[in-house]
Scaffold this motif. Sequence first.
Motif, short mmCIF file in Angstrom:
data_model
loop_
_atom_site.label_atom_id
_atom_site.label_comp_id
_atom_site.label_asym_id
_atom_site.label_seq_id
_atom_site.Cartn_x
_atom_site.Cartn_y
_atom_site.Cartn_z
N VAL A 45 -55.30 96.89 -82.60
CA VAL A 45 -54.30 96.55 -81.59
C VAL A 45 -53.61 95.23 -81.95
CG1 VAL A 45 -53.91 95.97 -79.17
CG2 VAL A 45 -55.52 97.79 -79.75
N THR A 46 -54.42 94.23 -82.31
CA THR A 46 -53.87 92.92 -82.66
C THR A 46 -52.91 93.01 -83.84
OG1 THR A 46 -55.87 91.81 -81.84
CG2 THR A 46 -54.48 90.58 -83.38
N GLU A 47 -53.26 93.85 -84.81
CA GLU A 47 -52.43 94.00 -86.02
C GLU A 47 -51.32 95.04 -85.85
OE1 GLU A 47 -55.36 94.94 -88.93
OE2 GLU A 47 -56.30 92.94 -88.84
N LYS A 48 -51.25 95.64 -84.64
CA LYS A 48 -50.23 96.67 -84.35
C LYS A 48 -50.30 97.83 -85.34
CE LYS A 48 -47.07 93.44 -82.05
NZ LYS A 48 -48.05 92.36 -81.95
N ASP B 291 -46.74 95.35 -74.44
CA ASP B 291 -46.44 94.43 -75.53
C ASP B 291 -47.60 94.30 -76.52
OD1 ASP B 291 -48.31 92.96 -74.13
OD2 ASP B 291 -47.00 91.23 -73.77
N LEU B 292 -48.66 95.11 -76.31
CA LEU B 292 -49.86 95.19 -77.14
C LEU B 292 -50.78 93.97 -77.01
CD1 LEU B 292 -48.68 97.02 -80.40
CD2 LEU B 292 -49.48 97.95 -78.22
N PHE C 256 -50.69 102.71 -82.51
CA PHE C 256 -49.77 101.87 -81.75
C PHE C 256 -48.45 101.63 -82.47
CE2 PHE C 256 -54.18 100.85 -80.81
CZ PHE C 256 -54.22 101.11 -79.46
N SER C 257 -48.42 101.92 -83.78
CA SER C 257 -47.21 101.72 -84.58
C SER C 257 -46.52 103.04 -84.93
CB SER C 257 -47.58 101.00 -85.88
OG SER C 257 -48.55 101.74 -86.62
#
Length: 215
Positions: free
Chosen positions: A181-184, A142-143, A188-189
Amino acid sequence: MNKSKGGWQPGTQILQQDMWGDQLLTVRPVTVVEDGEQYLALYTHPSAPYRSAATRSRHAMSVRDRIDHWEQPVQTPLEERVSGPYHVLTLTPPGSWHSVWLFWDLDWEVHRWFVNLQSPIRRTSKGIVVRDHILDIRVEPDLSWSWKDRDEFDELVRRGWFTDKEYTAVLAEAQAMARIVTEKGPPFSDDWELWRPDPSWPVPVMPDDWDQPGW
């Protein structure tokens, strides 16, 4: 090695040699997924052969014992081992101080992501050389994320194991990747979770000269 203008061709088997200090710690044959301007992407098959001198029970040790372990030279021969029951994809941007690892189980369910802090990779005639810097970021499907081995990293810094340049670069990269990671953000995107290897790619084999430098 098979190289195109942009780098190694997809499906090429190369050797990843992981160093700790000046010592060879782990060696694994991997398969090239892509080698271009954005990433060197490498695939590790389930149950692929590799060799390692890394302590299997390291995370059961106290922090002090783990630090003492890292500060001692590798004394034992590298053991023959096989990768666990999972698929692994590593994504390393050229010149970066990190690589992103994506783990799936055998049924291609995403298990986790992992950001490994390391020096920029060095290419050789055999493949790549990687120098790890202990500090990592563990990323859940879920990141959500957390630091991994921050205590070991801080203690090694205190003992002067890393140069000022390494310390500054690793911390800056870690903080930047935590924001991504926090901002996706990418990778990760970028739907890498949907990637699958070419079914014709064989499980790579360990070459006879795996312990010899390629530079």
